[in-house]
Design an enzyme around this catalytic site. Structure first.
Site, mmCIF file in Angstrom:
data_model
loop_
_atom_site.group_PDB
_atom_site.id
_atom_site.type_symbol
_atom_site.label_atom_id
_atom_site.label_comp_id
_atom_site.label_asym_id
_atom_site.label_seq_id
_atom_site.Cartn_x
_atom_site.Cartn_y
_atom_site.Cartn_z
ATOM 1 N N ASP A 58 -1.006 -1.460 -2.072
ATOM 2 C CA ASP A 58 -1.411 -0.454 -3.491
ATOM 3 C C ASP A 58 -0.418 0.162 -3.783
ATOM 4 O O ASP A 58 0.214 1.003 -2.878
ATOM 5 C CB ASP A 58 -2.813 0.342 -3.274
ATOM 6 C CG ASP A 58 -3.058 0.757 -4.717
ATOM 7 O OD1 ASP A 58 -4.547 -0.328 -5.234
ATOM 8 O OD2 ASP A 58 -2.246 1.390 -5.490
ATOM 9 N N HIS A 63 -8.964 6.589 -2.837
ATOM 10 C CA HIS A 63 -8.761 7.500 -3.029
ATOM 11 C C HIS A 63 -9.606 8.428 -3.651
ATOM 12 O O HIS A 63 -9.581 9.467 -3.581
ATOM 13 C CB HIS A 63 -8.293 7.354 -5.459
ATOM 14 C CG HIS A 63 -7.238 6.913 -5.645
ATOM 15 N ND1 HIS A 63 -5.489 7.390 -4.831
ATOM 16 C CD2 HIS A 63 -7.124 6.188 -6.073
ATOM 17 C CE1 HIS A 63 -4.579 5.863 -5.144
ATOM 18 N NE2 HIS A 63 -5.310 5.711 -5.938
ATOM 19 N N ASP A 113 -0.977 -3.703 -7.850
ATOM 20 C CA ASP A 113 -0.360 -2.938 -8.954
ATOM 21 C C ASP A 113 0.787 -2.222 -8.343
ATOM 22 O O ASP A 113 2.005 -1.781 -8.989
ATOM 23 C CB ASP A 113 -0.986 -1.411 -9.141
ATOM 24 C CG ASP A 113 -1.787 -0.784 -8.099
ATOM 25 O OD1 ASP A 113 -1.072 -1.034 -6.764
ATOM 26 O OD2 ASP A 113 -2.486 0.088 -8.235
ATOM 27 N N HIS A 158 -0.172 2.850 -4.752
ATOM 28 C CA HIS A 158 -0.667 4.097 -5.233
ATOM 29 C C HIS A 158 -1.125 4.846 -3.821
ATOM 30 O O HIS A 158 -2.063 4.150 -2.958
ATOM 31 C CB HIS A 158 -1.294 4.867 -5.857
ATOM 32 C CG HIS A 158 -1.112 4.720 -7.519
ATOM 33 N ND1 HIS A 158 -1.723 2.863 -7.955
ATOM 34 C CD2 HIS A 158 -0.340 5.173 -8.237
ATOM 35 C CE1 HIS A 158 -1.118 3.324 -8.997
ATOM 36 N NE2 HIS A 158 -0.832 4.313 -9.355
#
Length: 309
Positions: free
Chosen positions: A159, A122, A243, A161
């Site tokens: 992931d 990120h 996740d 996200h």
């Protein structure tokens, strides 16, 4: 050949506030799950500044360095914190990813797993966010291209996200393909299919909440794998976030541990077909400690099996 595990105790010294999901116990559980596995155990070095400067401007690197506290905690955004050990941990994360590239390209290891924290996907050019300080995988991709002289590198991010930071750091690089599958809508709100980059080297694959294993696997079979084959990378880098697991508290993609076995095996198939098996995987998210440990172990078991083949 074998599978390298790259980590460092410094990565346990990054200590966000109590109750923060990106807790020290994440890495403790991951390493405990891998302790008895047959791995080439390698120390993650501190990243060289020149390698960070391939993806972040000097002003940003200096800002992060200056923000590191001698004691207590510093909050960089709503989710991202630094403790006295955070700077060293972040430098080990980026350095570990680059060390993985060196090991795999030299033939010392067939593939590698980089078990460090904080995560990196990120972190944008000049913005720390989402628990991340530096773009570890992006730095490794640019290192492979600019220092090791590869022609093309692919990054696959599973992931839950969207890897907005990796996209930001690599979208201007025509030699790098970035692929992200992720729950959508979900924080950080980026990752729509029409975000393709100026060189058409960004592939975003949004998945609806609770879409589960079938949709995930179909998206990879129908969209991701053909694109990787067409790109013909010389190295595959993986942002391995766990996740998307059904038990994770921060999202709702409802994957099973077997899905991480499946995606790892299929990415290894592609690496074998396209680039001599050369694959480096870096830990990203995963916030249910049991699911994280189980999924990471399943992921690494495949790397070991393929590394010894």
């Amino acid at each position: 050949m074998t599978t390298a595990l790259i980590t460092h105790p410094d990565c346990l010294g990054h200590e966000p506030p109590e109750g923060h999901p990106e807790q020290v116990a994440r890495l403790e559980r991951v390493l405990a799950a891998l302790v008895e596995k047959d791995l080439l155990r390698v120390t993650a070095p501190l990243v060289a500044e020149d390698d960070l400067l391939r993806v972040h401007p000097k002003s940003y690197v200096e800002t992060i360095r200056a923000a590191a506290p001698a004691e207590g905690l510093v909050q960089l955004d709503a989710d991202t914190w630094m403790s006295p050990g955070s700077l060293a941990a972040a430098h080990r994360g980026a350095g570990g990813a680059i060390r993985g590239v060196d090991l795999v390209l030299s033939g010392e290891a067939h593939n590698a797993f980089v078990a460090t924290r904080p995560p990196g996907h990120h972190a944008e050019r000049e913005t720390p966010m989402g628990f991340c300080l530096f773009g570890n995988v992006a730095a490794a991709a640019k290192y492979a291209l600019d220092h090791q002289g590869l022609g093309r590198v692919a990054v696959v991010d599973f992931d839950v996200h969207h890897g907005n930071g990796t996209q930001d750091l690599l979208e201007d690089e025509p030699r790098a393909l970035f692929v992200s599958s992720h729950q959508y809508p979900l924080w950080p709100g980026t990752g729509a299919p029409d975000e393709t980059g100026p060189h058409d080297t960004i592939l975003n694959v949004p998945l609806a909440p609770r879409s589960g294993s079938t949709a995930f696997r179909r998206a990879y079979e129908d969209t991701v794998f053909p694109r990787l084959r067409a790109f013909k990378p010389d190295l595959i880098l993986v942002s391995a976030g766990f996740d998307a697991h059904r038990d994770d508290p921060l999202a709702e993609l409802t994957l099973e541990t077997d899905d991480f076995t499946w995606i790892t095996d299929r990415l290894c198939d592609l690496a074998d077909d396209l680039c001599g098996g050369r694959l480096v995987s870096c830990l990203e998210g995963g916030y249910n400690l049991y699911a994280l440990a189980e999924s990471t172990a399943a992921h690494v078991d495949v790397l070991i099996k393929r590394g010894g083949a």
